[in-house]
Motif scaffolding. Structure first.
Motif, mmCIF file in Angstrom:
data_model
loop_
_atom_site.group_PDB
_atom_site.id
_atom_site.type_symbol
_atom_site.label_atom_id
_atom_site.label_comp_id
_atom_site.label_asym_id
_atom_site.label_seq_id
_atom_site.Cartn_x
_atom_site.Cartn_y
_atom_site.Cartn_z
ATOM 1 N N PHE A 57 0.833 -1.206 0.000
ATOM 2 C CA PHE A 57 0.000 0.000 0.000
ATOM 3 C C PHE A 57 0.871 1.262 0.000
ATOM 4 O O PHE A 57 0.549 2.252 -0.679
ATOM 5 N N ALA A 58 1.965 1.228 0.759
ATOM 6 C CA ALA A 58 2.856 2.393 0.794
ATOM 7 C C ALA A 58 3.466 2.651 -0.575
ATOM 8 O O ALA A 58 3.596 3.805 -1.014
ATOM 9 N N LEU A 88 2.094 1.850 -3.422
ATOM 10 C CA LEU A 88 0.990 2.357 -4.243
ATOM 11 C C LEU A 88 0.808 3.857 -4.052
ATOM 12 O O LEU A 88 0.647 4.612 -5.019
ATOM 13 N N LEU A 89 0.854 4.288 -2.829
ATOM 14 C CA LEU A 89 0.629 5.702 -2.547
ATOM 15 C C LEU A 89 1.811 6.557 -2.985
ATOM 16 O O LEU A 89 1.647 7.751 -3.259
ATOM 17 N N ASP A 121 3.441 6.042 -5.761
ATOM 18 C CA ASP A 121 3.241 6.186 -7.210
ATOM 19 C C ASP A 121 1.810 5.773 -7.527
ATOM 20 O O ASP A 121 1.561 4.704 -8.073
ATOM 21 N N PRO A 122 0.837 6.614 -7.184
ATOM 22 C CA PRO A 122 -0.571 6.202 -7.267
ATOM 23 C C PRO A 122 -1.027 6.010 -8.713
ATOM 24 O O PRO A 122 -0.718 6.826 -9.581
ATOM 25 N N LEU A 179 -6.145 11.698 -6.656
ATOM 26 C CA LEU A 179 -6.580 11.914 -5.277
ATOM 27 C C LEU A 179 -8.099 11.869 -5.145
ATOM 28 O O LEU A 179 -8.620 11.530 -4.078
ATOM 29 N N LEU A 202 -8.325 8.001 -4.630
ATOM 30 C CA LEU A 202 -7.477 7.197 -3.749
ATOM 31 C C LEU A 202 -6.687 8.090 -2.802
ATOM 32 O O LEU A 202 -6.061 9.062 -3.239
ATOM 33 N N GLU A 203 -6.720 7.743 -1.502
ATOM 34 C CA GLU A 203 -5.874 8.464 -0.558
ATOM 35 C C GLU A 203 -5.540 7.549 0.618
ATOM 36 O O GLU A 203 -6.163 6.492 0.816
ATOM 37 N N ALA A 204 -4.557 7.964 1.402
ATOM 38 C CA ALA A 204 -4.137 7.190 2.563
ATOM 39 C C ALA A 204 -5.066 7.456 3.736
ATOM 40 O O ALA A 204 -5.646 8.537 3.875
ATOM 41 N N LEU A 227 -5.965 2.208 2.772
ATOM 42 C CA LEU A 227 -6.341 2.970 1.584
ATOM 43 C C LEU A 227 -7.818 3.340 1.666
ATOM 44 O O LEU A 227 -8.645 2.531 2.125
ATOM 45 N N HIS A 283 -10.698 4.134 -0.907
ATOM 46 C CA HIS A 283 -11.093 4.108 -2.314
ATOM 47 C C HIS A 283 -12.377 4.925 -2.462
ATOM 48 O O HIS A 283 -13.473 4.463 -2.114
#
Length: 616
Positions: A349-350, A352-353, A355-356, A360, A363-365, A371, A373
């Motif tokens: 997940f890290a 992914l965030l 290089d999303p 935004l 998708l955000e942390a 995550l 969605h």
């Protein structure tokens, strides 16, 4: 390379001219852009005369920009469509898509295009490296927009153009869009007699087109530009072998039978009907009776940290599904909280965030390494499938199909689509779909809420007074019917305890109902979408692969037989994307996906892979 695309910075001159700061060039001449488009591109390519008498006509473009060329072409198509059933296909390549706000401001200069512009803006793509595909069925228009670096996207595209608009700013300001290696790719994707229109007369462009086989001539320019170019291709290069069976039928299949009324069959029928085919669905039980018949379903993206073919096609499929279901009765937007199951997933997940693959807005942390969605959907499957089948006749009862004669219950069809899940193992020789038993559990009567969802391996959904959670995904033999079990219920209950105390409370307060169904899947977890191979002929044609020799022939196919299958637990994600792919193969037109994605889901891949490995 970042997976999200960069919006250009637009400066606006006092006269309303939009200027791309990065390129240092204008998108069009203020007050004269539409006239320039009509002169340079429409007239330069001999339109509308070139499409007279044609059932389908494909225009390709380098540099989508504001969409002005597309809208001008659509306006002309509306006025001069050669026949009520004719289709215009527009393919464009853009590396730096405008924001919707900038596009709206730019297109406001032409009120005569306002209705079409509003429609385009409503379908404006996300800034994601992807293939954005839109169908305007009432106009007979498709738009296939390849987003990303043209040196990646043009080689990966699949279509044959009748005309090209070369409009990527000036060669001096945007050398990459006019690079020498692109002209051969343009020729490969052109029919004999394909025309090109462009505003530039730069020597490098003239030489590049001539070396690719185009006859190039200067023509009087428009406005302050003294000259422009027109070009025509006498004979394109020989096509490459179609080893994956991606080619369209020689003539559009107007009468098509779809076997199976789950999400795979319904999506295929919807896409084919949208493109003008006469479609009939056959199902022994009726719509949404198998794995597609759960009370609720979840549409959320499956995101991979790497920029792989599989990662890209999963995003393309998710975005296509979301666009298809948006606004349907039975589709409810929500945000899904996805928590990592373990440290490995937390690390993924890290990445992914960092290089999303989605913006935004999607998708955000969230705290805890999870995550969020956004703009996901909780679906009511029965309603979604009813929407997809609104204009499609469904025949319920025994189904007698002959693939050799192309008949279903004694009626002849131009094409037959198998969306029959595990039954396909009996309809086709040596297709080895694997069965997975999926059980969900649910209650009704809880306090009404808006759509809500959580996920972490399993998922929990809430909509109105319903709560649903699951699902298991256990191997099951091909000939064993689905049955619910206490063991599966306990597995789901344990997963629910990990997900949310709130759902656990509701699950304990009301009687729990269980439902089990079999999901058909494949060894590589990718679906089977496209033409069905002639297995024995394919083994003979590609026998050299066993000895390491390359494949260099067209794949032998069963005439007019296609399949959409192997969706596993992601039927509502794969369905709309698969239907669009199938429509292009059955009815013609540009593929709404890149070639690596088409190869990754082609039924031929199983044979080619088996021969290379020596397994068959």
């Amino acid at each position: 390379m970042a997976r999200l695309l960069t919006h250009p910075t637009i400066d606006w001159k006092e006269d309303g001219t939009p200027v791309a700061r990065e390129a240092g060039d204008v998108y069009f001449t203020a007050g004269d852009g539409l006239a320039e488009t009509r002169a340079v591109f429409l007239q330069g390519c001999g339109l509308p005369e070139a499409w007279v008498g044609r059932d389908q006509f494909t225009v390709a473009e380098t540099g989508f920009g504001t969409g002005l060329n597309f809208l001008a072409l659509c306006e002309l198509w509306q006025a001069r469509r050669p026949a009520p059933a004719a289709w215009l296909h527009f393919v464009s390549f853009e590396g730096f898509p405008l924001t919707p706000a900038d596009a709206m401001q730019a297109l406001a200069a032409w009120p005569e295009l306002s209705a079409l512009a509003e429609r385009l803006l409503a379908d404006w793509p996300e800034p994601v490296r992807s293939v954005h595909h839109v169908v305007w069925a009432d106009l007979g228009v498709t738009l296939t927009l390849h987003l990303g670096d043209i040196h990646d996207t043009l080689p990966a595209s699949r279509f044959m153009a009748d005309a090209w608009f070369l409009d990527g700013f000036s060669p001096a300001k945007n050398e990459e869009m006019w690079a020498a290696d692109l002209y051969g790719l343009i020729a490969e994707r052109s029919q004999p007699g394909t025309t090109i229109g462009t505003f530039t007369v730069a020597g490098a462009v003239r030489r590049g087109l001539a070396e690719a086989g185009f006859d190039v001539a200067k023509a009087p320019g428009h406005g302050r530009k003294r000259q422009r170019l027109e070009a025509r291709l006498a004979q394109p290069p020989a096509p490459k072998p179609d080893i994956y069976g991606l080619r369209a039928l020689p003539a559009p299949a107007r009468k098509i039978a779809v076997l199976g009324a789950g999400i795979a069959g319904a999506s295929a029928a919807h896409a084919l009907t949208e493109r003008g085919a006469e479609v009939t669905i056959f199902d022994p039980v009726g719509p949404a009776s198998g794995a597609s018949g759960n009370p609720l379903a979840l549409l959320m993206p499956r995101l991979d940290a790497g920029d792989t073919v599989q990662a890209r096609l999963l995003i393309d499929a998710y975005l296509a599904a979301r666009r298809t279901y948006a606004g349907m009765i039975g589709a409810h937007e929500t945000s899904v909280r996805q928590m990592p199951r373990d440290e490995a997933e937390r690390t993924r997940f890290a990445k992914l965030l960092a290089d999303p693959p989605l913006p935004l807005e999607d998708l955000e942390a969230i705290s805890g390494g999870g995550l969020l969605h956004k703009r996901a959907l909780v679906l009511e499957p029965a309603r979604i499938i009813a929407n997809l089948l609104e204009s499609v006749p469904v025949r319920i009862g025994p189904v007698d199909v002959s693939l050799e004669t192309g008949t279903v219950n004694g009626e002849a069809f131009d094409a037959i689509v198998l969306a029959t899940a595990m039954e396909t193992n009996r309809q086709l020789d040596r297709i080895s779909l694997e069965g997975r038993l999926g059980q969900v559990d649910s209650v009704t009567g809880a306090a009404p809420v808006e759509a809500d969802a959580m996920a972490s391996g399993h998922y929990a959904l809430a909509l109105g007074d319903q709560r649903l959670w699951g699902a298991t995904f256990e191997k099951i033999a091909d000939d064993v019917p689905p049955q619910t079990s206490d063991a599966a219920r306990e597995t789901n209950a344990e997963a629910l305890r990990e997900l949310s105390p709130w759902w656990r409370r509701d699950a304990a307060a009301f009687p729990v109902s269980s439902r089990a169904a079999i999901r058909a899947t494949t060894a590589d977890r990718l679906p089977l979408i496209g033409a069905v191979p002639d297995h024995d002929a394919a083994l003979e044609t590609f026998a050299g692969l066993r000895k390491g020799r390359p494949a260099d022939a067209d794949a032998p196919l069963l005439a007019g037989i296609f399949m959409v299958n192997g969706f596993g637990a992601r039927g509502f994600t794969w369905g709309p994307w698969a239907g669009r792919l199938l429509a292009a193969q059955c009815l013609g037109g540009p593929s709404p996906a890149e070639v690596p994605a088409l190869e990754a889901v082609s039924p031929l891949r199983l044979i080619l892979r088996g021969l290379k490995r020596g397994d068959i």
